[in-house]
Write a protein that holds these residues in place. Structure first.
Motif, PDB file in Angstrom:
ATOM      1  N   LYS A   7       0.834  -1.208   0.000  1.00  0.00           N
ATOM      2  CA  LYS A   7       0.000   0.000   0.000  1.00  0.00           C
ATOM      3  C   LYS A   7       0.864   1.252   0.000  1.00  0.00           C
ATOM      4  O   LYS A   7       0.557   2.232  -0.694  1.00  0.00           O
ATOM      5  CB  LYS A   7      -0.936  -0.003   1.219  1.00  0.00           C
ATOM      6  N   VAL A   8       1.948   1.236   0.769  1.00  0.00           N
ATOM      7  CA  VAL A   8       2.874   2.370   0.799  1.00  0.00           C
ATOM      8  C   VAL A   8       3.486   2.581  -0.581  1.00  0.00           C
ATOM      9  O   VAL A   8       3.536   3.706  -1.100  1.00  0.00           O
ATOM     10  CB  VAL A   8       3.972   2.154   1.858  1.00  0.00           C
ATOM     11  N   HIS A 120       4.309   7.702  10.698  1.00  0.00           N
ATOM     12  CA  HIS A 120       2.856   7.561  10.608  1.00  0.00           C
ATOM     13  C   HIS A 120       2.430   6.528   9.560  1.00  0.00           C
ATOM     14  O   HIS A 120       1.263   6.154   9.488  1.00  0.00           O
ATOM     15  CB  HIS A 120       2.177   8.915  10.352  1.00  0.00           C
ATOM     16  N   HIS A 121       3.395   6.040   8.764  1.00  0.00           N
ATOM     17  CA  HIS A 121       3.123   4.961   7.813  1.00  0.00           C
ATOM     18  C   HIS A 121       3.475   3.584   8.378  1.00  0.00           C
ATOM     19  O   HIS A 121       3.140   2.569   7.758  1.00  0.00           O
ATOM     20  CB  HIS A 121       3.926   5.163   6.524  1.00  0.00           C
ATOM     21  N   PHE A 122       4.151   3.529   9.505  1.00  0.00           N
ATOM     22  CA  PHE A 122       4.592   2.249  10.067  1.00  0.00           C
ATOM     23  C   PHE A 122       3.484   1.639  10.925  1.00  0.00           C
ATOM     24  O   PHE A 122       2.872   2.332  11.745  1.00  0.00           O
ATOM     25  CB  PHE A 122       5.848   2.430  10.919  1.00  0.00           C
ATOM     26  N   THR A 123       3.267   0.346  10.782  1.00  0.00           N
ATOM     27  CA  THR A 123       2.235  -0.321  11.567  1.00  0.00           C
ATOM     28  C   THR A 123       2.591  -0.339  13.049  1.00  0.00           C
ATOM     29  O   THR A 123       1.707  -0.352  13.905  1.00  0.00           O
ATOM     30  CB  THR A 123       2.006  -1.759  11.082  1.00  0.00           C
ATOM     31  N   GLU A 162      -6.875  11.355   7.537  1.00  0.00           N
ATOM     32  CA  GLU A 162      -5.570  11.089   6.924  1.00  0.00           C
ATOM     33  C   GLU A 162      -5.635   9.828   6.054  1.00  0.00           C
ATOM     34  O   GLU A 162      -5.088   9.788   4.941  1.00  0.00           O
ATOM     35  CB  GLU A 162      -4.502  10.903   7.999  1.00  0.00           C
ATOM     36  N   THR A 163      -6.299   8.791   6.550  1.00  0.00           N
ATOM     37  CA  THR A 163      -6.378   7.525   5.825  1.00  0.00           C
ATOM     38  C   THR A 163      -7.317   7.615   4.629  1.00  0.00           C
ATOM     39  O   THR A 163      -7.083   6.962   3.601  1.00  0.00           O
ATOM     40  CB  THR A 163      -6.831   6.392   6.773  1.00  0.00           C
ATOM     41  N   VAL A 170      -1.089   5.067   8.706  1.00  0.00           N
ATOM     42  CA  VAL A 170      -1.523   4.200   9.806  1.00  0.00           C
ATOM     43  C   VAL A 170      -2.075   5.059  10.929  1.00  0.00           C
ATOM     44  O   VAL A 170      -3.271   5.052  11.192  1.00  0.00           O
ATOM     45  CB  VAL A 170      -0.371   3.314  10.308  1.00  0.00           C
ATOM     46  N   LYS A 171      -1.211   5.824  11.590  1.00  0.00           N
ATOM     47  CA  LYS A 171      -1.671   6.770  12.605  1.00  0.00           C
ATOM     48  C   LYS A 171      -0.521   7.688  12.996  1.00  0.00           C
ATOM     49  O   LYS A 171       0.645   7.304  12.954  1.00  0.00           O
ATOM     50  CB  LYS A 171      -2.219   6.060  13.843  1.00  0.00           C
ATOM     51  N   ASN A 172      -0.880   8.910  13.375  1.00  0.00           N
ATOM     52  CA  ASN A 172       0.100   9.836  13.928  1.00  0.00           C
ATOM     53  C   ASN A 172       0.421   9.427  15.357  1.00  0.00           C
ATOM     54  O   ASN A 172      -0.430   8.907  16.071  1.00  0.00           O
ATOM     55  CB  ASN A 172      -0.428  11.272  13.892  1.00  0.00           C
TER      56      ASN A 172
END
Length: 257
Positions: A7-8, A120-123, A162-163, A170-172
């Motif tokens: 996805k990234v 913020h892209h890392f699970t 954001e998503t 993923v999340k801030n």
């Protein structure tokens, strides 16, 4: 390759061509110069930029160090960065395809490891942090720049928007979440700063080629907040008849013990 990385890669392959567009303030030289100043590089430094995208940071500081290695999972990003480096005749830079969770380097080989707008892209945070720590020399500097999470009650809606705009988000994370990792791994904190970076809503959505229907949905949420109807965590405002919001950036530089 896991699903999240795919996805990234899909998202950033779309962004690559316009990633350094001047419509997005975070690519402007004044911000890059400030990062370089705070990092305080030396001519003898070997630098790694992790999840580097087009390696805009690495290219900016290349003239002041021995070498820069740019690692990213998205080949299209690396191609844009390599082309830009060749145009500027930067010869002490290399581009490597790879992921932050499994860096293809030996232990303790870099004087500075940096990453910008990546966590913020890392699970999860631990593995990328652990890997960056592993390849950093004792006494070296770990530089992390990323968006700061909204206050607790607004984190869910902020991450939802954001998503919507970019499904590789993923999340801030909060400042405390970052600092707890630095502390756990025994770093001396040299810099812990927050800044607000103005972002124009349309340019932000255009960068990720957000679909028209989703653009309308996000824009409506921003307009509603400006009108006093609900909150998004973005705190949007109007300027020159356009919608803006301020990204909250954290800059953290720790010295490895």
């Amino acid at each position: 390759m896991n699903y999240k990385i795919e996805k990234v890669k899909k998202s950033f392959s779309l962004q690559a061509e316009n990633f350094e567009n001047n419509d997005m303030n975070f690519s402007k030289q004044e911000y890059l110069d400030y990062i370089i100043k705070k990092t305080d590089v030396k001519k003898t430094d070997c630098v790694l930029e992790v999840a580097a995208g087009t390696c805009v940071c690495g290219r900016s500081l290349a003239s002041g160090v021995t070498s820069v290695t740019c690692l990213d999972a998205t080949p299209e990003m690396l191609i844009v960065g390599k082309r830009a480096a060749e145009d500027k005749k930067i010869s002490n830079i290399s581009f490597v395809e790879g992921i932050a969770e499994q860096l293809p380097f030996a232990e303790g080989v870099f004087d500075i490891v940096m990453t910008r707008l990546t966590f913020h892209h890392f699970t999860e945070m631990r593995k990328p942090f652990e890997e960056m720590n592993r390849v950093l020399k004792a006494g070296g500097k770990l530089v992390i720049i990323d968006m700061e999470a909204a206050k607790k009650e607004l984190r869910e809606i902020e991450d939802y928007i954001e998503t919507l705009r970019d499904n590789s988000h993923v999340k801030n994370r909060s400042k405390d979440e970052f600092l707890s990792l630095y502390k756990e791994y025994g770093y001396e904190m040299l810099v812990t700063e927050s800044a607000q970076i103005p972002v124009e809503l349309s340019a932000w959505m255009n960068l990720t080629k957000t679909q028209t229907e989703i653009k309308r949905k996000i824009t409506l949420q921003m307009e509603n907040e400006i009108a006093g109807l609900g909150q998004t965590g973005f705190f949007p405002y109007k300027k020159n008849n356009r919608i803006y919001f301020d990204q909250r950036w954290l800059m953290m530089i720790g010295k490895k013990g």
